[in-house]
Design a protein around this motif. Sequence first.
Motif, PDB file in Angstrom:
ATOM      1  N   HIS A  66       0.727  -1.102  -0.058  1.00 56.72           N
ATOM      2  CA  HIS A  66       0.018  -0.088  -0.032  1.00 56.72           C
ATOM      3  C   HIS A  66       0.899   1.471   0.017  1.00 56.72           C
ATOM      4  O   HIS A  66       0.439   2.402   0.243  1.00 56.72           O
TER       5      HIS A  66
ATOM      6  N   CYS B  10      -1.837   2.315  -4.933  1.00 59.69           N
ATOM      7  CA  CYS B  10      -0.952   1.497  -4.221  1.00 59.69           C
ATOM      8  C   CYS B  10      -0.099   0.544  -5.035  1.00 59.69           C
ATOM      9  O   CYS B  10      -0.557   0.166  -6.109  1.00 59.69           O
TER      10      CYS B  10
ATOM     11  N   CYS C 180      -7.967  -0.950  -0.267  1.00 59.31           N
ATOM     12  CA  CYS C 180      -7.899  -0.433   1.042  1.00 59.31           C
ATOM     13  C   CYS C 180      -8.278   1.170   0.996  1.00 59.31           C
ATOM     14  O   CYS C 180      -8.550   1.834   2.055  1.00 59.31           O
TER      15      CYS C 180
ATOM     16  N   CYS D  44      -7.365   1.427  -4.922  1.00 59.25           N
ATOM     17  CA  CYS D  44      -6.936   0.066  -4.174  1.00 59.25           C
ATOM     18  C   CYS D  44      -8.131  -0.287  -3.335  1.00 59.25           C
ATOM     19  O   CYS D  44      -9.408   0.414  -2.994  1.00 59.25           O
TER      20      CYS D  44
HETATM   21 ZN   LIG Z   1      -3.847   0.119  -1.051  1.00 54.48          ZN
END
Ligand SMILES: [Zn+2]
Length: 300
Positions: free
Chosen positions: A162, A179, A174, A172
Motif C-alpha cells: 500500500h 498503491c 484499501c 485500491c
Molecule cells: Zn492500498
Amino acid sequence: MKIGIDLGGSHIGVGIIQGGNIEDTMDKNFTEEDRKDIQVTIINSIQNLMDQILNKHQLSLQDVEKIGIASPGTIENGTIIHAGNLGISYFNIIERLQEIYTMPIQIRNDGKCAAIAEKQYGAMKDYEDCVFINIGTGIGGAVFLGGKLLEPKRNSGFEIGHMVIQKNGNLCTCGKRGCFETYASIKALKTKIMHTLGIKEKDISGQYLREVLMVQYHDALQKDIEEYLDNLTIGISNLIDIFEPEVICLGGSFSYYEGNPVLEQLREKIKMPNTTFNNEDIKIVTADLKNNAGIIGATL
Ligand SMILES: [Zn+2]
C-alpha cells in the motif's frame, strides 16, 4: 513436534512440523455451505483435521508442544481483526481454541510467517539484512535488520503493498489510490495479460501464467510485461533505498519464477543506473520453501 495451521481464503491445512520440515499435512476446502458460518467451520475443521493427523501418526495431544496459525489479514492479540478473503472481522480465534486445547497457541499474518520461515530455514538464512516481498493476489512483506524482524508496537506495519507509486492512480481495495499492489501484484499482471490475450475465463492458474510469460509469444505481451516490471521495480527500489538490504527475497507466487525470463528482466531493471540511490548490485532471490513457508513459519 508442533502443529502448523495454514488458513487461506478457500481452504485450511493442518500439518505436523518438526524443525523446518513438514512431516505430513491434511487439508479441507471450504464449500459455499462452510462459508455461511466460517468461524464455526474453522474451529471444527481444526479439531477434525488435528484428530485425523494425530491419529494417523499415532500421536496424542500431549505430543503437541505448540500450535501456530498463519492467517491472512490483520491480526492483533490473537484476534483476526479483518480478513477480507475469509469474510471475517474481529474473530478471537485463540480464545476459542484455548477452550479446547491447553498447549500454547499463536497466530500471525501469513506473509510474516512465510518471511520468518524463509529467514530461519530458507533463502534468507545466510543474511542479516533482508526484505521479504510476498507477491500474490496482493503484496505483503517483512523486513529483517541485523537478523531481527522489525515490528511496530501499533498495527502490523510493513504494508508495502500500500505504498503509493502513482499519484491519483488505480483505486485500491484499501481505499487509497495508486498503491503498489494495484500495479505489481500477480493479480495485476494476470488481469493485464488476460485482457491482452482476450482470455475470458474468470481466472487462469499461476502455472498457466508462468508458461505464457516463459514463451512471450505475443508482441503486445512484451509491452504489458515491460510496464508491469517497471512498476515492480519502482516499489522494490524504494525498499532498497530505505532498508539497504543484502538480499531481496520474492515469495508468494513469485517463488516459482526462478528460470522465468520475467525474473531475469526484473534483475536487469533493478541493476540499471539511477534505479537505486547507491547503485549497488542487490541480490534478488526467490523463496525456497514456496507454499510451505506459511505453515512452517506459523510454528516459529
Ligand atoms: Zn492500498
